[in-house]
Every structure is written in C-alpha cells, then in structure tokens.
Design an enzyme around this catalytic site. Structure first.
Site, mmCIF file in Angstrom:
data_model
loop_
_atom_site.group_PDB
_atom_site.id
_atom_site.type_symbol
_atom_site.label_atom_id
_atom_site.label_comp_id
_atom_site.label_asym_id
_atom_site.label_seq_id
_atom_site.Cartn_x
_atom_site.Cartn_y
_atom_site.Cartn_z
ATOM 1 N N TRP A 1 17.448 -17.597 12.922
ATOM 2 C CA TRP A 1 16.802 -17.636 14.238
ATOM 3 C C TRP A 1 15.820 -18.836 14.370
ATOM 4 O O TRP A 1 15.059 -19.095 15.298
ATOM 5 C CB TRP A 1 16.110 -16.320 14.439
ATOM 6 N N ASP A 2 15.134 -19.222 13.210
ATOM 7 C CA ASP A 2 14.354 -20.249 12.909
ATOM 8 C C ASP A 2 14.597 -21.540 14.074
ATOM 9 O O ASP A 2 13.699 -22.048 14.481
ATOM 10 C CB ASP A 2 14.086 -20.772 11.619
ATOM 11 N N LYS B 1 5.396 -8.464 7.045
ATOM 12 C CA LYS B 1 5.952 -9.661 6.484
ATOM 13 C C LYS B 1 5.501 -10.881 7.104
ATOM 14 O O LYS B 1 4.865 -11.954 6.777
ATOM 15 C CB LYS B 1 7.255 -9.874 6.236
ATOM 16 N N GLN B 2 5.739 -10.881 8.477
ATOM 17 C CA GLN B 2 5.474 -11.973 9.263
ATOM 18 C C GLN B 2 5.143 -11.402 10.813
ATOM 19 O O GLN B 2 5.503 -10.291 11.196
ATOM 20 C CB GLN B 2 6.664 -12.914 9.395
ATOM 21 N N GLU C 1 10.751 -8.251 8.227
ATOM 22 C CA GLU C 1 11.743 -7.760 7.252
ATOM 23 C C GLU C 1 11.343 -6.877 6.130
ATOM 24 O O GLU C 1 12.106 -6.491 5.287
ATOM 25 C CB GLU C 1 12.537 -8.955 6.789
#
Length: 780
Positions: free
Chosen positions: A355-356, A612-613, A498
């Site tokens: 998806w980056d 995580k992000q 994640e």
C-alpha cells in the site's frame, strides 16, 4: 561516518558522502548510494570484495519463484561491479595497509557514484585510487564503471580480474539456470541467465578499455568458470604512471517490452544487446556519462524545480535525496511493473509492492509527474486479474487486492512465515496477506485522487472506473451483518497498525471501505450521465445495476467508529481503548526499530495500547474533510504517545498532521526524523535496502505538509505553514494538466499558471482565481 557538507559551489547540498571506511558497516552506503533508473537498480558495493558486502543487481519485473514453497521475488542478477585487484601479486583490500583521504560519495545532481583514497600497501608503496560509476538514465540498459590507479612512490605491478559473475543468489536462493558464456574478439564478454520458473532470459554484456598513460595494455587473459566469465589484465606502473579502466555493461531481458511478444527469439535479444554495447563502447565512458547527466538535468531537476532556502542545509539535501530515489526506484518505462518496498536497493520484501506505493509514493508523481502516476495506476489495473483471483479464493466477489504484489497476474505473494517469536521460538505467522485488506480501498482512493488532480478522463474511462467499481463490489461482499446492532461490521482484520491483529472494526479499514463504496456510487452516476456507452460495457461485465443498490444500502449501514463524547478519540478498533497501557519511554527512544520484540511477542503486544505506525492519524489525512480540527488534535494527542513509529511510514504522516495543528516544532522534528531513517547516523537501518515509502513521505511532508498543497472536496487547497527557519520554498506541481509554479515565503504565496489557463484554489478559507500570476499575503 557520513558527511553531507562536502558539496561546494554548484554542488552545495547535492553530495551524500562517506568519509571513513568500515568493513563492518557496508550495508548503509550500499543502499542509500545505490544507482538505478527504474529499469534496473544496482547496490553500490565497493569494487574490491569484503565479507559483509551484499552485491545486488535487480531488473524490474523479472520475478521468479525459486521453489514451490517460497514466494516469487526479484532475482539477484549476475554481478559486474567486482574487481579482484592485486598489487605486487597480493590481494588488494582496505583491511590491509593504510588508507588516507578516503571519500565515497553519491552526487545526486549527476547520479554518479565516486570513491577515492590514497592507499599504502603493507610493503610501503603508495597508490591513489579513484572509482566512478553510473547507471544511465539516457540508455536504461547501460552501466558505466571507471577506475583510475596512480602509483605515487614506487614501481608497482598491478593486475585485476573483471567480468560477469553469476555465482550470485538471493540470500542463498539461486534463481537461474546456467546459460551460455562467450567472449567475442577477446573484448566483448556475454553471459546468459534464465530464471528457473518464470523462464525469463537475462543477457548481460560487458567490455573493458584498459590503458597505462593513455596506451592500451596488451590483450587480456580470457577465463571461464561455473556461472562466471572474466578477463585478467596486468600492467607495471612507475611513479607517476596512471592505469585507467573503462568498463561498460548492457543488460537486457526477455521481459523487456521490445522483446516480450510471441515472436521472441533469444538470438535476436543477444544480438541487439551486444550491438548496443559495441555502440556504447565506441562512445566511451565520458560521452555516455554526459548524456546521462543531461537526462537527469532535463527529466528530473529542471522538471521538478524544488528549492528550499533553509538555515539548515540538510533539509534541501534530504529533499533532493528523496527525489533522486523516487526517480531511480520507479519503473516509469513499463506499466506492468510497480515499486518495491525497498525500491531496487536490496532484497528486503523481495521486490514486492505494498500500500506504500499508493499512499506514500504516488502523491509525488500525481503532482510532479502525472504521466508516471498514470503508469503506476495502470499496473494496479493490470493487477485486477490477481485481485479477482484473491477475492474468489477467499469467498468474496469483485477485486480484493493482494497485500504484496509482484507481477500483476500473480495475485497474493505475501510470505506466510516471518521472524522468530521471542516466547515460543517458532516462526511468527505473517497475517497481512490474509487479513490486511485496506489496501483495496487505498488503491481505489488513489485512482480518485489521480483523477481529481489531473482530470484525466481517458484514464477513468479505460481503467479507473472499473477499478473503483470492482473494489467496491468486493467491500459490499466483505461486510458482515451484526444482527444485534443492526449494522454491518468488518471483522478479523489487520489495519495499518500491524501490532493489532484479528481486530474487529478497525477505524481506518471501515472508513476507507465506506469511502470506496461512496466513490463507486458517485462515479456510477457520473459515468451513466457522461458516457452511457462505457457504463453499459462495464454494467454487462460487472453487473453494476445489481451492485449499485448494495453499495447504497450497505454503506449506509456500515459501522464507522466515531469520536467518543468524553475526549473525541476515535477507537482504533473495537478493543484498543480497553487494552492495558505500559510505559513506552524506552521503546520510543530506541536505537533499533522493533526492540519491543526482545521482551514481548506479537500476541502479547496485541493486548497492549501500543501502535506500530499511524492508523487513525493517517485516516485523518486521507479523509481529512470528514474530521474537524478538534477531532484531529484529540486523536493526534492520544495516539502519538502510544505510537512507536516502528514502521518507516509513520513519521511523515504525523509530521503533516502536526503541521496542520500548528505544532510547528514537532512537525519539523518528525520530518527530520523521517529524513534520518536512511540519512541518519544509524549504521544498520538501511542494510536491507532504503525505505521507499518513507522517502516518498519526505516529499509529502514538505509539499503536502509545510507547503500545504492538498485536494479537498475536489478542489486545490494551498495552506502554507513553513518551518520558521525556511525562508522560502519553490516548486512546480501539475493541476489539471497545467504546470503551476509555487513560491512560498513566510509572508506570501505566489502562484503562476504556466499555460495561462485559469486555476482556482483556496488558501486559508479564501478562494482565488488565477489566469497568469497572483501573489497572496499570508495572514495565518
């Protein structure tokens, strides 16, 4: 040790340098200084070999499966960079003798790698070495290498072996059948490799021109071994003598568009590739490098025109670093290929696209090079084959995009097993390929963004509508009815965070799925009105008349996590806000990403308020019109302290939102931390390759963040908020096909429509119309 201040004059803030050699930390410069052109990428290993080196050469799209039990990956091609150099018959290495004046540097402006040093042998003989290297942007198949060696103090015998070495692997996996090796005219070396499973032919050719003081040396000795062919050269140098070597290489594959057709003939590929080398050989390194340098000037630097006048020179260098890598990682030549998470700089993530690409890399091209953005989205269109296959395999309808993608028709290629579980000692299962599904909506949103920015009706007619409709069909089939609450849920997923697996109603996933279906409703109405013929074609193929009412009814009843009354925090999922909290201070200040897993396994982390992000935060950027400033601040303040930024994608997202919230110092610090993921002092952060999405995030932080360029409800909005130490910022974007030059200072915004076509935009709540040039006083 890295140094970013060696560029002077025209090269100020253009030079990435290493000023101290260490055989134990080779990976960083191999990655961040890698060379490429989108067709291929070559890690910048030293010419002489070292134990901890990683020699990689990748060609986009040449995916292969080594074994049925493994997933497809980009294979590591034969190496042409290694030179086995001997001085007075003894192996040359910087681990022996003494080295001084060592500098290895990447010139971002010219896209050339150089390395120079003075080396004194164990016998006390001093020599000056200078190496140069480029991967051509003018001829995508060409690599140039140059070596100069001067004897400074004593007579010396120097010899070296150079050729093509196919004794390479991907961390032990050998992807190639051994092919024919040949030397033509004692000068032109050719080696053929064929991938084991995908049956792609790789043809590599190389040639040398070796001279002492301008006079070519005697004929070399020809050698062959298993998977290897090379030439041996030798010469004697007196003090002041100089040995020069030019090495030119061409790389071609049967996957190249010119050869990937039913009439393909290996012999013609060999002949064509060898002829290209012969022609290049006649021109020589210097002429070829000049053409390459001019291509960079015209296609990249003069096209993007991004300049920042900052009191910290690192800012400008980091932005140029980002644009350099965005250029060399992107297969702009072929819409059948995407961008790997480690670009073309290393084996990490096997060359797969995530998806980056849509969320962190595509924005650069949408605004700065729409033609390339279109190619990258066509890659996803071609990937509908694999997406439909994945949906069917999982019992759904429509198109369910793979979490990791390789060749468009491959479908899901995410590995099943990963790193060690610190508690059980077993391999950790990678659930992303099964249940991290938001990528489907991310791609649909990228199509919408591209169309809004470019107005490219042709793309939508041929590709875009079908992508949005079929992804919406997937979501309508994916939703689960909750009888108790009388609403649809999306259960058992992984969101962008994640560290939370098998959650129900991840806010990002639910909101993006809803957005995907709303886009489908909108574009179905538009298409039926504007192009009923195309609507009829897609209706026949996708059954839109049946899908449309499902989108309406299901999207209306899809549960969308909302801000809590007491604190405006949006639940990341059904259970996150009830999980236990721990002190994250040491992990927030960690030197190495993922240190949390030295003490906990993923199952334990799943039960803690640890992110995580960016998850809710990135949602508030992609769908910013859906959330008020108060809600954005409340969620930023809640989730950022709980976010470890263990993904390189996270910092840039937080930097942009922090700037929106007028947290200027925090925004800049997050931007700088994002820049330092690859450029910072950490010696091993880039060992497996650069962080492609984070590199895109550097540009996003500057242009979408500090310059405030966004699309909001289909309109262009420019709300600049530059860091205090940035005096001004200049760059070019494209809006509806027209180049638009922006100049921003601390007090003004100047917009210039290059084609003098009317452009309408909003700045801090005011709407402006510009047909030529307008200057706006910024009263922030």
């Amino acid at each position: 040790m890295m140094n970013y201040t060696l560029g002077k004059g025209n090269y100020t803030n253009w030079i990435v340098s290493e000023v101290e050699f260490s055989p134990d930390t080779l990976g960083k410069c191999e990655s961040i200084m890698y060379l490429g052109n989108g067709y291929m990428g070559m890690r910048s290993t030293t010419e002489e070999p070292y134990l901890k080196e990683t020699r990689n050469l990748f060609v986009s799209g040449t995916f292969n499966k080594f074994d049925e039990e493994e997933v497809t990956e980009l294979p590591n091609l034969a190496d042409i960079t290694r030179l086995d150099i001997r001085v007075d018959g003894e192996r040359f290495s910087l681990e022996f003798g003494e080295t001084s004046e060592y500098v290895r540097q990447l010139n971002l402006k010219t896209a050339e790698l150089t390395r120079s040093f003075t080396w004194t042998s164990p016998k006390g003989k001093a020599l000056r070495f200078h190496f140069r290297r480029f991967v051509s942007l003018e001829n995508l198949h060409l690599i140039g290498i140059k070596m100069d060696v001067e004897s400074l103090t004593h007579p010396v015998a120097i010899s070296f072996d150079s050729g093509i070495n196919a004794q390479m692997s991907n961390s032990g996996s050998q992807h190639f059948h051994e092919g024919e090796r040949r030397i033509f005219d004692k000068r032109f070396v050719q080696l053929i490799q064929t991938t084991i499973q995908s049956k792609i032919d790789i043809v590599m050719n190389t040639a040398h021109k070796v001279a002492v003081n301008g006079v070519e040396v005697n004929e070399p000795v020809m050698n062959m071994d298993r998977r290897k062919v090379w030439l041996s050269f030798d010469a004697n140098l007196d003090p002041g003598d100089q040995l020069t070597m030019d090495k030119l290489t061409t790389v071609y594959t049967s996957r190249d568009k010119d050869f990937d057709h039913p009439e393909y003939d290996l012999s013609k590929l060999r002949e064509h590739s060898l002829e290209d080398l012969r022609t290049s050989y006649e021109q020589g390194y210097e002429a070829l490098f000049q053409a390459h340098q001019e291509a960079w000037s015209q296609k990249v630097w003069n096209a993007y025109n991004l300049e920042v006048n900052s009191k910290d020179n690192f800012d400008m260098l980091a932005l140029r670093f980002a644009m350099y890598h965005l250029t060399i990682m992107t297969p702009a030549h072929d819409e059948r290929m995407g961008i790997g998470a480690k670009a073309l700089s290393g084996e990490g993530y096997k060359g797969h696209s995530f998806w980056d690409s849509e969320v962190f890399i595509l924005p650069f091209f949408m605004y700065a090079n729409p033609k390339v953005a279109k190619s990258l989205l066509k890659y996803r269109y071609l990937g509908l084959v694999g997406a439909r296959k994945k949906a069917a395999e999982n019992g759904y309808e429509g198109a369910m995009y793979p979490w990791e993608a390789a060749w468009p028709t491959d479908g899901e290629v995410t590995p099943v097993w990963g790193a060690v579980d610190i508690v059980t000692g077993k391999q950790t299962k990678i659930w992303s390929g099964f249940i991290e599904q938001h990528i489907t909506a991310d791609i649909a949103n990228a199509v919408h963004q591209y169309y809004t920015i470019t107005g490219d009706h042709e793309f939508m007619d041929q590709y875009g509508y079908e992508m949005i409709f079929d992804t919406a069909i997937f979501w309508a089939s994916r939703l689960e009815w909750n009888e108790e609450k009388q609403e649809y849920h999306i259960n058992q997923v992984v969101g962008p965070d994640e560290y939370k697996e098998h959650v129900d109603n991840n806010a990002f996933t639910n909101h993006m799925a809803h957005h995907n279906m709303q886009l489908a409703i909108h574009y179905a109405d538009v298409l039926k009105e504007e192009n009923p013929g195309r609507f009829a074609e897609l209706n026949e193929r996708l059954h839109l008349d049946t899908a449309y009412p499902k989108w309406q009814s299901k999207s209306e009843k899809l549960y969308l996590p909302q801000p809590r009354e007491e604190d405006l925090v949006i639940p990341q999922d059904d259970t996150y806000l009830q999980l236990k909290e721990i002190d994250l201070t040491k992990y927030k200040n960690q030197e190495k990403v993922g240190s949390l897993f030295n003490e906990y396994n993923l199952e334990q982390v799943n039960q803690m308020q640890i992110t995580k992000q960016a998850d809710v935060v990135i949602l508030q950027l992609l769908l910013e019109q859906a959330f008020s400033a108060e809600v954005k601040k409340a969620n930023f303040d809640y989730y950022e302290p709980r976010t470890l930024h263990d993904s390189s994608l996270s910092l840039s997202s937080h930097a942009i939102l922090a700037n929106d919230l007028k947290e200027e110092e925090l925004a800049y610090s997050l931007f700088k931390r994002a820049c330092e993921i690859d450029l910072g002092p950490s010696k091993h952060s880039s060992d497996h390759g650069v962080h492609a999405a984070s590199i895109g995030g550097i540009w996003m932080s500057a242009v979408l963040g500090f310059a405030g360029v966004r699309v909001l409800d289909g309109k262009l909005r420019i709300n600049p908020n530059l860091p205090k130490h940035w005096d001004d910022m200049k760059f070019t974007i494209y809006w509806k096909g027209q180049p638009v030059n922006l100049t921003i200072t601390q007090t003004s915004l100047t917009v210039k429509a290059e084609n003098k076509e009317t452009i309408v935009f909003e700045t801090y709540g005011n709407t402006y119309e510009c047909q030529d040039q307008i200057e706006i006083n910024l009263n922030k």
